[in-house]
Motif scaffolding. Structure first.
Motif, short mmCIF file in Angstrom:
data_model
loop_
_atom_site.label_atom_id
_atom_site.label_comp_id
_atom_site.label_asym_id
_atom_site.label_seq_id
_atom_site.Cartn_x
_atom_site.Cartn_y
_atom_site.Cartn_z
N MET A 68 0.82 -1.19 0.00
CA MET A 68 0.00 0.00 0.00
C MET A 68 0.87 1.25 0.00
N ALA A 69 1.91 1.26 0.82
CA ALA A 69 2.78 2.44 0.88
C ALA A 69 3.51 2.64 -0.45
N MET A 70 3.82 1.54 -1.14
CA MET A 70 4.49 1.66 -2.44
C MET A 70 3.60 2.38 -3.45
N LEU A 71 2.30 2.16 -3.35
CA LEU A 71 1.38 2.81 -4.28
C LEU A 71 1.32 4.31 -4.02
N PHE A 72 1.35 4.69 -2.76
CA PHE A 72 1.19 6.10 -2.43
C PHE A 72 2.49 6.88 -2.41
N SER A 73 3.62 6.24 -2.47
CA SER A 73 4.89 6.97 -2.42
C SER A 73 5.03 8.00 -3.54
N PRO A 74 4.78 7.65 -4.80
CA PRO A 74 4.90 8.69 -5.83
C PRO A 74 3.85 9.79 -5.68
N PHE A 75 2.68 9.45 -5.18
CA PHE A 75 1.64 10.46 -4.99
C PHE A 75 1.97 11.40 -3.85
N LEU A 76 2.55 10.87 -2.77
CA LEU A 76 3.00 11.73 -1.67
C LEU A 76 4.11 12.67 -2.12
N PHE A 77 5.02 12.15 -2.91
CA PHE A 77 6.10 12.98 -3.44
C PHE A 77 5.53 14.07 -4.36
N ALA A 78 4.60 13.71 -5.22
CA ALA A 78 4.00 14.69 -6.13
C ALA A 78 3.23 15.75 -5.36
N SER A 79 2.59 15.37 -4.26
CA SER A 79 1.88 16.35 -3.45
C SER A 79 2.85 17.36 -2.84
N SER A 80 3.99 16.87 -2.40
CA SER A 80 5.00 17.78 -1.85
C SER A 80 5.50 18.74 -2.92
N ILE A 81 5.76 18.22 -4.10
CA ILE A 81 6.23 19.07 -5.20
C ILE A 81 5.14 20.07 -5.59
N ASP A 82 3.89 19.64 -5.59
CA ASP A 82 2.80 20.55 -5.94
C ASP A 82 2.67 21.69 -4.93
N MET A 83 2.90 21.40 -3.67
CA MET A 83 2.85 22.48 -2.68
C MET A 83 3.98 23.48 -2.92
N VAL A 84 5.16 22.98 -3.26
CA VAL A 84 6.29 23.88 -3.56
C VAL A 84 5.97 24.71 -4.79
N LEU A 85 5.40 24.09 -5.82
CA LEU A 85 5.04 24.82 -7.04
C LEU A 85 4.01 25.91 -6.76
N SER A 86 3.02 25.60 -5.96
CA SER A 86 1.99 26.60 -5.67
C SER A 86 2.54 27.74 -4.83
N LEU A 87 3.42 27.43 -3.89
CA LEU A 87 4.03 28.49 -3.10
C LEU A 87 4.93 29.38 -3.95
N GLU A 88 5.59 28.77 -4.92
CA GLU A 88 6.42 29.57 -5.82
C GLU A 88 5.55 30.43 -6.75
N ASN A 89 4.43 29.90 -7.19
CA ASN A 89 3.52 30.70 -8.02
C ASN A 89 3.00 31.92 -7.29
N ASP A 90 2.80 31.80 -5.99
CA ASP A 90 2.31 32.92 -5.20
C ASP A 90 3.42 33.82 -4.68
N GLY A 91 4.66 33.52 -5.00
CA GLY A 91 5.78 34.37 -4.62
C GLY A 91 6.32 34.13 -3.23
N LEU A 92 5.88 33.08 -2.56
CA LEU A 92 6.38 32.79 -1.22
C LEU A 92 7.73 32.06 -1.26
N LEU A 93 8.03 31.41 -2.35
CA LEU A 93 9.35 30.83 -2.62
C LEU A 93 9.86 31.44 -3.92
N ALA A 94 11.16 31.50 -4.05
CA ALA A 94 11.72 32.10 -5.26
C ALA A 94 12.77 31.19 -5.89
N ASN A 95 12.60 30.93 -7.18
CA ASN A 95 13.56 30.18 -8.00
C ASN A 95 13.87 28.79 -7.48
#
Length: 144
Positions: free
Chosen positions: A1-28
């Motif tokens: 079960m954890a193997m199935l969700f590992s890529p999705f958990l990683f993608a969720s983390s990346i998506d949060m970073v992308l959204s924070l960068e889109n809003d200017g809270l992170l830079a480059n």
């Protein structure tokens, strides 16, 4: 079960970073990916979907893993809710990417995995006739 969700958990983390960068809270931090990869994630619908995936889906993955590993009855309900929200956001994202103003690069092919795996997971959840906890008890009773 954890193997199935590992890529999705990683993608969720990346998506949060992308959204924070889109809003200017992170830079480059992910500027190279936004420029050369999935440019449609810089749009308002892309940012909203990244926030949703980074917050709600991230929490759902952990709740689903917890309920599955501890035999909780809410596992199936959480799974069906996750599938519905995940698949509807993928439909919006892919349609927006295809008809939007940005060119479509090969990075959109990464989303194909995120279309087929949830369908397999939904089939697995729905085809199991009972919850995880009840099926363990059923196996013990049948073995006698």
């Amino acid at each position: 079960m954890a193997m199935l969700f590992s890529p999705f958990l990683f993608a969720s983390s990346i998506d949060m970073v992308l959204s924070l960068e889109n809003d200017g809270l992170l830079a480059n931090y992910m500027a190279f990916y936004m420029k050369d990869g999935e440019q449609y994630l810089m749009t308002p619908y892309g940012t909203a979907i990244c926030y949703w995936d980074g917050a709600v889906h991230f929490a759902l993955y952990w709740a689903m893993l917890y309920s599955f590993n501890n035999g909780k009855d809410c596992f199936r309900s959480l799974s069906v809710y996750w599938f519905g929200t995940f698949f509807s956001s993928m439909i919006v994202l892919i349609i927006g990417a295809l008809i939007g103003p940005f060119p479509v690069y090969s990075a959109i092919i990464l989303n194909v995995l995120y279309i087929f795996v949830p369908w397999y997971y939904l089939w697995w959840v729905v085809s199991s006739t009972t919850s995880h906890k009840v099926s363990k008890i059923y196996q013990l009773v049948v073995s006698y």
